[in-house]
Scaffold this motif. Sequence first.
Motif, PDB file in Angstrom:
ATOM      1  N   PRO A  16     -36.293  35.961  39.708  1.00 17.87           N
ATOM      2  CA  PRO A  16     -36.698  37.035  40.614  1.00 17.87           C
ATOM      3  C   PRO A  16     -35.545  37.390  41.552  1.00 17.87           C
ATOM      4  N   ARG A  17     -35.466  38.656  41.916  1.00 13.55           N
ATOM      5  CA  ARG A  17     -34.407  39.096  42.816  1.00 13.55           C
ATOM      6  C   ARG A  17     -34.525  38.408  44.174  1.00 13.55           C
ATOM      7  N   ASN A  18     -33.366  37.963  44.708  1.00 12.84           N
ATOM      8  CA  ASN A  18     -33.362  37.229  45.968  1.00 12.84           C
ATOM      9  C   ASN A  18     -33.960  38.030  47.118  1.00 12.84           C
ATOM     10  N   ASP A  19     -33.613  39.326  47.196  1.00  8.12           N
ATOM     11  CA  ASP A  19     -34.092  40.119  48.323  1.00  8.12           C
ATOM     12  C   ASP A  19     -35.602  40.301  48.264  1.00  8.12           C
ATOM     13  N   LEU A  20     -36.167  40.374  47.062  1.00 13.10           N
ATOM     14  CA  LEU A  20     -37.613  40.523  46.941  1.00 13.10           C
ATOM     15  C   LEU A  20     -38.338  39.224  47.263  1.00 13.10           C
ATOM     16  N   MET A  21     -37.696  38.089  47.003  1.00 12.22           N
ATOM     17  CA  MET A  21     -38.301  36.789  47.291  1.00 12.22           C
ATOM     18  C   MET A  21     -38.081  36.343  48.734  1.00 12.22           C
ATOM     19  N   ALA A  22     -37.365  37.128  49.516  1.00 12.61           N
ATOM     20  CA  ALA A  22     -37.030  36.732  50.886  1.00 12.61           C
ATOM     21  C   ALA A  22     -38.249  36.365  51.728  1.00 12.61           C
ATOM     22  N   PRO A  23     -39.381  37.111  51.634  1.00 10.49           N
ATOM     23  CA  PRO A  23     -40.539  36.715  52.449  1.00 10.49           C
ATOM     24  C   PRO A  23     -41.055  35.321  52.124  1.00 10.49           C
ATOM     25  N   VAL A  24     -40.858  34.879  50.885  1.00  8.62           N
ATOM     26  CA  VAL A  24     -41.286  33.536  50.493  1.00  8.62           C
ATOM     27  C   VAL A  24     -40.227  32.513  50.878  1.00  8.62           C
ATOM     28  N   ASP A  25     -38.959  32.838  50.575  1.00 10.06           N
ATOM     29  CA  ASP A  25     -37.867  31.910  50.876  1.00 10.06           C
ATOM     30  C   ASP A  25     -37.808  31.557  52.369  1.00 10.06           C
ATOM     31  N   SER A  26     -38.164  32.518  53.227  1.00 10.40           N
ATOM     32  CA  SER A  26     -38.064  32.288  54.671  1.00 10.40           C
ATOM     33  C   SER A  26     -39.195  31.422  55.213  1.00 10.40           C
ATOM     34  N   ARG A  27     -40.278  31.284  54.450  1.00 10.50           N
ATOM     35  CA  ARG A  27     -41.444  30.569  54.957  1.00 10.50           C
ATOM     36  C   ARG A  27     -41.812  29.332  54.148  1.00 10.50           C
ATOM     37  N   ALA A  28     -41.120  29.118  53.034  1.00  6.92           N
ATOM     38  CA  ALA A  28     -41.520  28.028  52.139  1.00  6.92           C
ATOM     39  C   ALA A  28     -40.296  27.334  51.567  1.00  6.92           C
ATOM     40  N   GLU A  29     -40.517  26.124  51.102  1.00  8.03           N
ATOM     41  CA  GLU A  29     -39.529  25.463  50.256  1.00  8.03           C
ATOM     42  C   GLU A  29     -39.780  25.942  48.833  1.00  8.03           C
ATOM     43  N   VAL A  30     -38.811  26.651  48.273  1.00 13.35           N
ATOM     44  CA  VAL A  30     -38.989  27.264  46.958  1.00 13.35           C
ATOM     45  C   VAL A  30     -38.205  26.466  45.926  1.00 13.35           C
ATOM     46  N   ARG A  31     -38.897  26.067  44.872  1.00 14.54           N
ATOM     47  CA  ARG A  31     -38.278  25.313  43.789  1.00 14.54           C
ATOM     48  C   ARG A  31     -38.257  26.183  42.535  1.00 14.54           C
ATOM     49  N   TYR A  32     -37.087  26.701  42.203  1.00 17.27           N
ATOM     50  CA  TYR A  32     -36.943  27.476  40.982  1.00 17.27           C
ATOM     51  C   TYR A  32     -36.710  26.507  39.824  1.00 17.27           C
ATOM     52  N   PHE A 297     -46.662  39.301  43.897  1.00 16.96           N
ATOM     53  CA  PHE A 297     -46.752  37.907  44.336  1.00 16.96           C
ATOM     54  C   PHE A 297     -46.420  37.766  45.813  1.00 16.96           C
ATOM     55  N   THR A 298     -45.339  38.372  46.278  1.00 15.80           N
ATOM     56  CA  THR A 298     -44.942  38.189  47.674  1.00 15.80           C
ATOM     57  C   THR A 298     -45.969  38.794  48.626  1.00 15.80           C
ATOM     58  N   ASP A 299     -46.573  39.914  48.262  1.00 12.86           N
ATOM     59  CA  ASP A 299     -47.639  40.482  49.094  1.00 12.86           C
ATOM     60  C   ASP A 299     -48.821  39.518  49.198  1.00 12.86           C
ATOM     61  N   ASN A 300     -49.168  38.904  48.061  1.00  7.24           N
ATOM     62  CA  ASN A 300     -50.263  37.947  48.073  1.00  7.24           C
ATOM     63  C   ASN A 300     -49.874  36.681  48.842  1.00  7.24           C
ATOM     64  N   PHE A 301     -48.608  36.305  48.771  1.00  2.23           N
ATOM     65  CA  PHE A 301     -48.135  35.141  49.523  1.00  2.23           C
ATOM     66  C   PHE A 301     -48.305  35.367  51.019  1.00  2.23           C
ATOM     67  N   GLU A 302     -48.022  36.575  51.495  1.00  2.91           N
ATOM     68  CA  GLU A 302     -48.225  36.894  52.914  1.00  2.91           C
ATOM     69  C   GLU A 302     -49.686  36.696  53.291  1.00  2.91           C
ATOM     70  N   ARG A 303     -50.602  37.108  52.414  1.00  2.00           N
ATOM     71  CA  ARG A 303     -52.031  36.911  52.695  1.00  2.00           C
ATOM     72  C   ARG A 303     -52.368  35.417  52.735  1.00  2.00           C
ATOM     73  N   TRP A 304     -51.811  34.681  51.782  1.00  2.00           N
ATOM     74  CA  TRP A 304     -52.115  33.248  51.682  1.00  2.00           C
ATOM     75  C   TRP A 304     -51.646  32.503  52.931  1.00  2.00           C
TER      76      TRP A 304
END
Length: 324
Positions: A16-32, A297-304
């Motif tokens: 996934p593109r880094n800029d699109l995953m930014a809302p998740v990367d900033s709030r979570a530990e992301v394991r690709y 996914f990132t929109d739903n992550f914000e809700r979660w």
Amino acid sequence: MSRKPIVAVLHAQVLPRNDLMAPVDSRAEVRYTDEAGLARALDGADVLFLYDFLSGAVPAAWHAADSLQWLHIAAAGVDPVMFPEARDSDVTITNSRGVFDGAIAEYVLAQILSFAKDLPGSLRLQQSHTWKHRESERIAGRTALIVGTGPIGRAVARLLRAAGMTVRGSGRRGRESDPDFGVVLPADDLPAQLADADYVVAVAPLTEQTRHMFCAETFAAMKPGARFVNVGRGELVRTDDLVEALRSGTIAGAALDVFDSEPLPADHPLWDMPNVSITPHNSGDFAGWRDALVTVFTDNFERWVAGHPLENVVDKQLGYVPSR
């Protein structure tokens, strides 16, 4: 949650593109991770983003999902994650409903027009430098039966109605006066519904009830001039029965985007049938579709994270997201 949530992201060759995953990367530990590392990535993970939606690796790694709360698949179909352990668990499953609706509807209309105007025949004549006048069919006034009444089926229905076709739906429950289909007929009566359809469009989800719903019996129930379009799942069709129906003239043609074995083997008889159009499971893949899947996914992550209800929650007993 006092600690940062852990999000596992299963990918294949494309990340996934880094800029699109930014809302998740900033709030979570992301394991690709790829398939080989999925079990390690799931250990302690709260969320699994199945970006590699074609992967079949989740069942074998499920034993490691000791903290998983939510699984999101970057696809409309959820059959890859409807194995018993996931179905029986407390893990919420969501899908990417809505991303592909318009593109798949355009594909279906294009295939119907291609049949009616015999565009493959015109191309063959062009390649042989042959000038041959021919007449074509109209699609206005023809009847399409759309098997599957979810959002993709509805998008197909709206577009075909706009092109002048008569549209009916076949779904789990029958109903009158549907805004998109007009009439929805109960799927239990599918063979009886097929006799009047010039085009049969399969968009149903894959469940135990829909597997092999298109077989010798259903093809025999179609009118001889009918064409079959499958943009749902390959396993909706008993492929040997389809080949026989095409060879015998039981039906007039088929446009197939999905198959029970993908890629379709190079020696498969479907490749050489002049009344068959084959595409490699790309009917919904418009320019930018991968980015759109990440955004869902990132929109739903914000809700979660905010504790709000998730969108596109799958009913694990039905095997799809129920219509609103």
